[in-house]
Write an enzyme that holds these catalytic residues in place. Structure first.
Site, short mmCIF file in Angstrom:
data_model
loop_
_atom_site.label_atom_id
_atom_site.label_comp_id
_atom_site.label_asym_id
_atom_site.label_seq_id
_atom_site.Cartn_x
_atom_site.Cartn_y
_atom_site.Cartn_z
N HIS A 86 -33.93 14.17 12.63
CA HIS A 86 -32.96 14.36 11.52
C HIS A 86 -31.58 14.35 12.18
O HIS A 86 -30.41 13.82 11.37
CB HIS A 86 -33.15 15.80 10.94
N HIS A 122 -27.99 11.95 10.85
CA HIS A 122 -26.76 12.52 10.76
C HIS A 122 -25.82 11.67 11.21
O HIS A 122 -24.58 11.26 10.73
CB HIS A 122 -26.66 14.00 11.05
N GLN A 139 -30.34 12.40 14.16
CA GLN A 139 -29.93 10.97 14.30
C GLN A 139 -29.74 10.45 12.89
O GLN A 139 -28.77 9.60 13.01
CB GLN A 139 -31.24 10.39 15.17
#
Length: 109
Positions: free
Chosen positions: A78, A82, A80
């Site tokens: 998650h 962002h 990554q």
């Protein structure tokens, strides 16, 4: 790297990437109002936040390359996402600021 440390690293990436994305959005808003100085300042701040999370990610990659296995979990994945969204937001902000500058020039003619 143990699971607890991976979570800590992932959340640091999420925080910096999220701040970068938010600042990029604010930069686009400023450009829309033709406040280019503010837009550039916000974009510079967005870039600094991006560099902070990129440095964290680089440490993860370096550790992995040196044989230290990282526990992969959904939160790290998650984070990554962002980071990717922050990159795209900055790229879009740069393009939109340029477009708004051209629009302002044409309106002033």
């Amino acid at each position: 790297m143990d699971n607890e440390k991976i979570y800590e690293v992932a959340f640091q990436i999420i925080v910096h990437a999220g701040e970068s994305r938010s600042l990029s959005s604010e930069a686009m808003d400023a450009a829309e109002n033709y406040d280019f100085e503010k837009a550039e300042d916000l974009l510079n701040k967005a870039n600094q936040e991006f560099l902070n999370c990129h440095e964290i990610q680089t440490e993860l990659l370096t550790n992995e390359a040196n044989g230290e296995k990282n526990d992969i979990n959904v939160i790290l994945i998650h984070s990554q996402d962002h980071l990717t969204m922050a990159t795209m937001a900055m790229d879009n902000a740069k393009r939109l600021i340029g477009l708004y500058k051209k629009i302002k020039i044409l309106e002033d003619k």
